[in-house]
Design a protein around this motif. Structure first.
Motif, PDB file in Angstrom:
ATOM      1  N   GLU A  12       0.683  -1.252  -0.265  1.00  0.00           N
ATOM      2  CA  GLU A  12       0.136  -0.195  -0.284  1.00  0.00           C
ATOM      3  C   GLU A  12       0.688   1.202  -0.775  1.00  0.00           C
ATOM      4  O   GLU A  12       1.134   2.457  -1.053  1.00  0.00           O
ATOM      5  N   HIS A  13       1.781   1.039   1.182  1.00  0.00           N
ATOM      6  CA  HIS A  13       2.919   2.462   1.368  1.00  0.00           C
ATOM      7  C   HIS A  13       3.522   2.743  -0.332  1.00  0.00           C
ATOM      8  O   HIS A  13       3.881   3.924  -0.697  1.00  0.00           O
TER       9      HIS A  13
ATOM     10  N   ALA B 204       1.256   4.197  -2.733  1.00  0.00           N
ATOM     11  CA  ALA B 204       0.962   5.013  -2.965  1.00  0.00           C
ATOM     12  C   ALA B 204       2.529   6.026  -3.448  1.00  0.00           C
ATOM     13  O   ALA B 204       1.727   6.955  -3.961  1.00  0.00           O
ATOM     14  N   SER B 205       3.644   5.720  -2.977  1.00  0.00           N
ATOM     15  CA  SER B 205       4.706   6.288  -3.750  1.00  0.00           C
ATOM     16  C   SER B 205       4.693   6.516  -5.291  1.00  0.00           C
ATOM     17  O   SER B 205       5.760   7.876  -5.815  1.00  0.00           O
ATOM     18  N   ARG B 206       3.798   5.709  -5.881  1.00  0.00           N
ATOM     19  CA  ARG B 206       4.219   6.211  -7.318  1.00  0.00           C
ATOM     20  C   ARG B 206       2.630   6.481  -7.464  1.00  0.00           C
ATOM     21  O   ARG B 206       2.269   6.192  -8.997  1.00  0.00           O
ATOM     22  N   SER B 207       1.819   7.108  -6.947  1.00  0.00           N
ATOM     23  CA  SER B 207       0.377   7.576  -7.199  1.00  0.00           C
ATOM     24  C   SER B 207       0.421   9.528  -7.869  1.00  0.00           C
ATOM     25  O   SER B 207      -0.505   9.165  -8.642  1.00  0.00           O
ATOM     26  N   ALA B 208       1.462   9.417  -7.732  1.00  0.00           N
ATOM     27  CA  ALA B 208       1.808  10.402  -8.476  1.00  0.00           C
ATOM     28  C   ALA B 208       1.327  10.573 -10.053  1.00  0.00           C
ATOM     29  O   ALA B 208       1.637  11.536 -10.668  1.00  0.00           O
TER      30      ALA B 208
ATOM     31  N   ALA C  96      12.072   5.039  -6.067  1.00  0.00           N
ATOM     32  CA  ALA C  96      11.530   5.748  -4.853  1.00  0.00           C
ATOM     33  C   ALA C  96      11.902   4.480  -3.701  1.00  0.00           C
ATOM     34  O   ALA C  96      11.922   3.299  -4.559  1.00  0.00           O
ATOM     35  N   ILE C  97      11.837   4.813  -2.730  1.00  0.00           N
ATOM     36  CA  ILE C  97      12.142   3.509  -1.665  1.00  0.00           C
ATOM     37  C   ILE C  97      11.754   3.904  -0.369  1.00  0.00           C
ATOM     38  O   ILE C  97      11.303   4.893  -0.063  1.00  0.00           O
ATOM     39  N   VAL C  98      10.664   3.182  -0.329  1.00  0.00           N
ATOM     40  CA  VAL C  98       9.832   2.849   1.240  1.00  0.00           C
ATOM     41  C   VAL C  98      10.415   1.740   1.522  1.00  0.00           C
ATOM     42  O   VAL C  98       9.806   0.645   2.027  1.00  0.00           O
TER      43      VAL C  98
END
Lengths: 356, 356
Positions: free
Chosen positions: A159-160, A163-167, A293-295
């Motif tokens: 989920e996180h 989200a980091s790729r949702s833009a 990105a790294i989450v």
């Protein structure tokens, strides 16, 4: 009642006799069915992680539990409901993370973790829990409910990561799971439903039961001895999503390069200190020029437990039966804590579920 | 017409005489007002980054432009419209990133960048551009429109960073900008409106005009010679958001520790190779246990240019007048490329705006 715990300094799980708990207002009394064992339990037993509640010299183990409501007390639950408890509890009253129903986002010091740090776990014949921290399960999943907690860990991480790729418009096709332990395999089975192509990296040689599972999922096993992470793009492909469940500290840094453009790494491992060299300039440049990105992700909340119930119900019986290598009765619980190459996922059985 | 370009191998900007361009169908002819100079221009001039269009031995510089529509051709624009061009263009026809209006997400090889790599820039008396790659500006911003492109870079980075924190309730209070160049200062001015407390790290000693700007924004200047990034949490506070605009390769890795729990780093720098040691185990653990994220970000798209127009209009006149240290006419353009401690943001002026 009987419980499985670790005494301070003992470095082994043992059977304890403790009082049966009584539910406070807002809590139900749960009869424990099964509790899974994972790497965190081994770390807690060895003393590398976690610790007993303040003022006590032992910790009841277990954070992957499923049980049946024995006494709803003043909650809205009913006798016989099958439930899975979440893990984090507020240390002193509540705090904003618990108020938001996002205890998974609380920093250290603002949570206890049942069976891990500061609060007793679920490896006992009975446990109590606030109703708000119990997730209901359909009765047909009662025997497998101990898998909900680990699956919820992946639900949150994904989920996180998503989200980091949702833009932007992101259409991931491939996913790589680093680690072929039980969490890696559960994640791979979930990913197999969500991605066109999946890969799982481990360091085992054939024949090996985890490799058999990976291939039965139509996924590709990558032996890290033959193909370390930096070589995966050339040997296989650059994955859109990498899920790290190894705790191997080089993996996040190697993953920056291995990811496809616009890809994301979900990091879940918790390694100890390890100093090594990286080409930080190259990694920095790669992150930026390819929008990577790294989450980091730890723990999970009620909504992620609920998503995990759905995911669990979608996994095939054959996968589950390959994954669960041992269900141990209380009088032979030591077997559940054996960790060798034939062990994938074990659980201790405290009682059996009988549909009313 | 006159243009400012760099000949291959020359390593300096020079005045060139080139033909006035003619717009193709769907393109407008733009009379250039001003074009800003930034660090990327200096890298392109030095040969460290970018390159001329295929088959040509020079590159017209400039990617931070504002102009006035001279000939709308067959577009819906009108003569006199003030416009800012985006930077990326598709190399051969289009591709899915351009079709999605997200060319900023295209990997290398799937874009040219005007004035940087593979396509001539805007430092000429006139340029042409497809209407879809022109963003309209209110006339009162005509003289400052060269700041839209750099601001759009921050709009994108922040949009992606915020997206990475959108899976939970995140209430950031503090932001740290690494770098006190023109992009860092523009970002700081934007952050000052969005965060309760802001900090800006640089390596300059007082007296210094950038430190004066930082303090006039009610932000706190952090001298990296006194307080390197790892010491910021103890000396000041652990920021919720860190924005890296230094290109200093250690900063992303140092930022992992410096971030507050659940914080995010937006990385924008593009350093060269540099190998150094990190405590990768500690950084990995910190990422995971505190749910931290790192988001790399490059370039920007039309919607982020549009957001940048709004942000530009919200910046104070006094800040802008401190930031813009020089506007150079074409016959003294070399002054715009001087990069010393008194230079913050320079632009070349090709023509002046006269409201009709």
């Amino acid at each position: 009642m009987k419980a499985i715990g670790v005494r301070e300094g003992a470095e082994r799980a043992e059977l304890l006799e403790i009082p049966k708990p009584e539910p406070d207002s807002g809590e139900a009394l749960i009869r424990t069915l099964r509790v899974g064992v994972d790497g965190t339990d081994h770390e807690v037993i060895s003393g590398a992680h976690g610790g007993a509640p303040d003022g006590e010299d032992y910790l009841i183990l277990g954070h992957e539990a499923v049980g049946v409501v024995e006494d709803p007390n003043d909650t809205d639950l009913a006798v016989g409901d099958v439930v899975v408890p979440t893990v984090r509890r507020p240390p002193n009253g509540s705090n904003r993370y618990f108020d938001n129903e996002e205890p998974d986002m609380a920093p250290e010091g603002q949570y206890y973790e049942r069976g891990i740090v500061g609060a007793h776990g679920f490896m006992a014949e009975y446990f109590t829990s606030p109703e708000s921290k119990l997730v209901s399960l359909p009765p047909e999943l009662a025997e497998l409910g101990f898998l909900v907690e680990p699956i919820s860990i992946t639900e949150k991480a994904v989920e996180h990561a998503m989200a980091s790729r949702s833009a932007f418009e992101w259409s991931p096709e491939s996913a790589l799971v680093l680690g072929n332990g039980s969490l890696g395999l559960l994640t791979l089975a979930m990913f197999e439903q969500r991605f066109d192509r999946t890969y799982c990296l481990g360091r085992r040689e054939r024949p090996d039961p985890t490799i058999d599972i990976i291939e039965s999922l139509d996924s590709t096993y990558i032996n890290s001895n033959d193909t370390p992470v930096p070589e995966i793009p050339e040997q296989y492909e650059a994955p859109d999503l990498i899920y790290e469940a190894t705790g191997y500290a080089k993996h996040p840094f190697e993953s920056i390069e291995a990811l496809a453009p616009n890809g994301v790494l979900a990091a879940l491992g918790v390694p100890g200190d390890w100093t090594f060299e990286i080409n930080g300039g190259k990694l920095h440049r790669e992150l930026v020029l390819h929008n990577k990105a790294i989450v980091g992700s730890v723990n999970s909340n009620v909504s992620q437990f609920e998503a995990a119930v759905d995911s669990l119900s979608s996994l095939s019986d054959s996968f589950i039966s390959d994954l669960v290598t041992g269900i141990y009765e209380l009088d032979e619980f030591e077997g559940a804590f054996v960790d060798d190459d034939t062990t994938i996922k074990n659980a201790v059985q405290f009682s059996t579920y009988e549909k009313r």
